[in-house]
Design an enzyme around this catalytic site. Structure first.
Site, mmCIF file in Angstrom:
data_model
loop_
_atom_site.group_PDB
_atom_site.id
_atom_site.type_symbol
_atom_site.label_atom_id
_atom_site.label_comp_id
_atom_site.label_asym_id
_atom_site.label_seq_id
_atom_site.Cartn_x
_atom_site.Cartn_y
_atom_site.Cartn_z
ATOM 1 N N ASN A 87 46.165 42.971 45.589
ATOM 2 C CA ASN A 87 44.990 42.121 45.762
ATOM 3 C C ASN A 87 45.469 40.882 46.506
ATOM 4 O O ASN A 87 46.132 40.014 45.936
ATOM 5 C CB ASN A 87 44.374 41.747 44.413
ATOM 6 C CG ASN A 87 43.160 40.846 44.569
ATOM 7 O OD1 ASN A 87 43.143 39.940 45.400
ATOM 8 N ND2 ASN A 87 42.140 41.078 43.762
ATOM 9 N N TYR B 258 38.570 48.216 44.072
ATOM 10 C CA TYR B 258 38.487 46.850 43.552
ATOM 11 C C TYR B 258 37.344 46.842 42.536
ATOM 12 O O TYR B 258 36.172 46.720 42.890
ATOM 13 C CB TYR B 258 38.241 45.843 44.674
ATOM 14 C CG TYR B 258 38.050 44.427 44.183
ATOM 15 C CD1 TYR B 258 38.913 43.869 43.247
ATOM 16 C CD2 TYR B 258 37.004 43.643 44.663
ATOM 17 C CE1 TYR B 258 38.735 42.579 42.789
ATOM 18 C CE2 TYR B 258 36.820 42.347 44.210
ATOM 19 C CZ TYR B 258 37.688 41.815 43.269
ATOM 20 O OH TYR B 258 37.514 40.536 42.815
ATOM 21 N N ASP C 10 43.104 46.901 42.182
ATOM 22 C CA ASP C 10 42.859 45.878 41.176
ATOM 23 C C ASP C 10 41.730 46.416 40.303
ATOM 24 O O ASP C 10 40.564 46.335 40.671
ATOM 25 C CB ASP C 10 42.473 44.565 41.846
ATOM 26 C CG ASP C 10 42.159 43.467 40.849
ATOM 27 O OD1 ASP C 10 42.277 43.716 39.629
ATOM 28 O OD2 ASP C 10 41.792 42.362 41.280
ATOM 29 N N ASN D 45 41.124 45.301 37.348
ATOM 30 C CA ASN D 45 40.634 44.150 36.590
ATOM 31 C C ASN D 45 40.597 44.375 35.074
ATOM 32 O O ASN D 45 39.790 43.774 34.373
ATOM 33 C CB ASN D 45 39.254 43.718 37.100
ATOM 34 C CG ASN D 45 39.367 42.556 38.078
ATOM 35 O OD1 ASN D 45 40.067 41.574 37.810
ATOM 36 N ND2 ASN D 45 38.703 42.671 39.216
ATOM 37 N N GLU E 232 40.299 42.618 47.976
ATOM 38 C CA GLU E 232 39.818 41.249 48.244
ATOM 39 C C GLU E 232 40.320 40.758 49.604
ATOM 40 O O GLU E 232 40.875 39.676 49.730
ATOM 41 C CB GLU E 232 40.222 40.287 47.130
ATOM 42 C CG GLU E 232 39.287 40.323 45.929
ATOM 43 C CD GLU E 232 39.306 39.044 45.121
ATOM 44 O OE1 GLU E 232 38.406 38.202 45.319
ATOM 45 O OE2 GLU E 232 40.203 38.884 44.278
ATOM 46 N N ASP F 34 47.117 35.254 43.785
ATOM 47 C CA ASP F 34 47.413 35.180 42.353
ATOM 48 C C ASP F 34 47.846 36.541 41.798
ATOM 49 O O ASP F 34 48.181 36.653 40.618
ATOM 50 C CB ASP F 34 46.231 34.622 41.551
ATOM 51 C CG ASP F 34 44.895 35.237 41.928
ATOM 52 O OD1 ASP F 34 44.854 36.084 42.847
ATOM 53 O OD2 ASP F 34 43.874 34.861 41.312
ATOM 54 N N HIS F 35 47.874 37.558 42.656
ATOM 55 C CA HIS F 35 48.363 38.882 42.293
ATOM 56 C C HIS F 35 49.684 39.160 43.015
ATOM 57 O O HIS F 35 49.924 38.663 44.122
ATOM 58 C CB HIS F 35 47.388 39.976 42.718
ATOM 59 C CG HIS F 35 46.082 39.937 42.000
ATOM 60 N ND1 HIS F 35 45.726 40.868 41.035
ATOM 61 C CD2 HIS F 35 45.007 39.103 42.111
ATOM 62 C CE1 HIS F 35 44.514 40.603 40.587
ATOM 63 N NE2 HIS F 35 44.046 39.541 41.234
#
Length: 262
Positions: free
Chosen positions: A7, A105, A150, A152, A34, A253-254
């Site tokens: 991501n 995603y 991702d 999540n 993303e 942030d991944h």
């Protein structure tokens, strides 16, 4: 074959980091989530020059977006709209040789883990239910497939920094974990990373921007996954998470998740 998922949280903003990763880790296939850019603005030329001329992209302005870039030719590529939304959350390719790769995603789900009051959480659960239904009807567990992305959700207690504190936090609630388990069990998907890393060991792929010193605090979650169907399980050779790429200048942030197949 080396497959990676990441991501990237804006592929244009972090293109230099992506190019460095491609040079250092040399994945054969990189799946991005993303990407946050329309197709005409995707950095296709720069990635092709780096050796990744085979590309399947599906993006939109500012939000979501997925892409598969590869050194291996595609026999075909396809994508689906999920939950009746054209929000660019899925891209599939079939590599020459027959392996099918699905890049997802999954919706994050907002802040409140209650579908009755939070439409985003309801969307997330519906998305997972539709994945179960579609794979169950359109694909077979005997087919060589890889599912990455991702997702999540951090399913295991060791996939989060504190199981007790995150039980009511979106991404680790029991209802989400159960929904993801149904997706995984539907075709008997094998968690390729946990195939090598024991479930007793803490493992993360995401660390919040909110933490001033993310590395020291290490309050992470494993939101990014690579699964394979049973025919590919004997071919699994290794897995890793490139944690160092969570640091540096303007990071996502991944961190990338990498799996090697024979």
């Amino acid at each position: 074959m080396r497959i990676a998922t990441w991501n990237i949280n804006s592929v244009r903003l972090r293109l230099p980091t992506v190019l460095r990763f491609l040079q250092e880790q040399a994945p054969d296939v990189l799946c991005l989530q993303e990407t946050k850019t329309e197709d005409q603005h995707f950095p296709a030329e720069a990635l092709a020059e780096a050796g990744y001329a085979h590309q399947a992209i599906r993006g939109q302005k500012s939000y979501n977006g997925v892409a598969v870039v590869s050194r291996v030719p595609f026999a075909e590529s396809d994508s689906r709209d999920w939950c009746g939304k054209s929000d660019c959350r899925h891209q599939a390719v079939r590599l020459e040789g027959g392996i099918e790769v699905h890049n997802f995603y999954v919706p994050a789900g907002g802040d409140e883990p209650d579908p009755a009051v939070n439409d985003k959480f309801a969307h997330k659960l519906a998305f997972l239910d539709e994945m179960v239904e579609w794979f169950g009807s359109a694909r077979k567990s005997s087919e060589p497939m890889v599912l990455v992305g991702d997702l999540n959700i951090a399913p295991l207690e060791t996939d989060v920094w504190s199981h007790k504190q995150l039980l009511k936090v979106v991404s680790h609630t029991p209802v989400e974990v159960e929904a993801l388990a149904k997706v995984q069990d539907g075709l008997g998907w094998v968690d390729a990373v946990r195939h090598f890393v024991p479930e007793t060991e803490k493992l993360y792929s995401w660390w919040s921007y909110r933490s001033r010193d993310w590395e020291k605090a290490d309050k992470g979650r494993r939101l990014d996954h690579v699964w394979v169907t049973e025919p590919l399980k004997p071919r699994l050779k290794g897995a890793s998470i490139a944690k160092a790429l969570r640091g540096g200048e303007k990071p996502s942030d991944h961190a990338p998740v990498i799996v090697d197949l024979d």
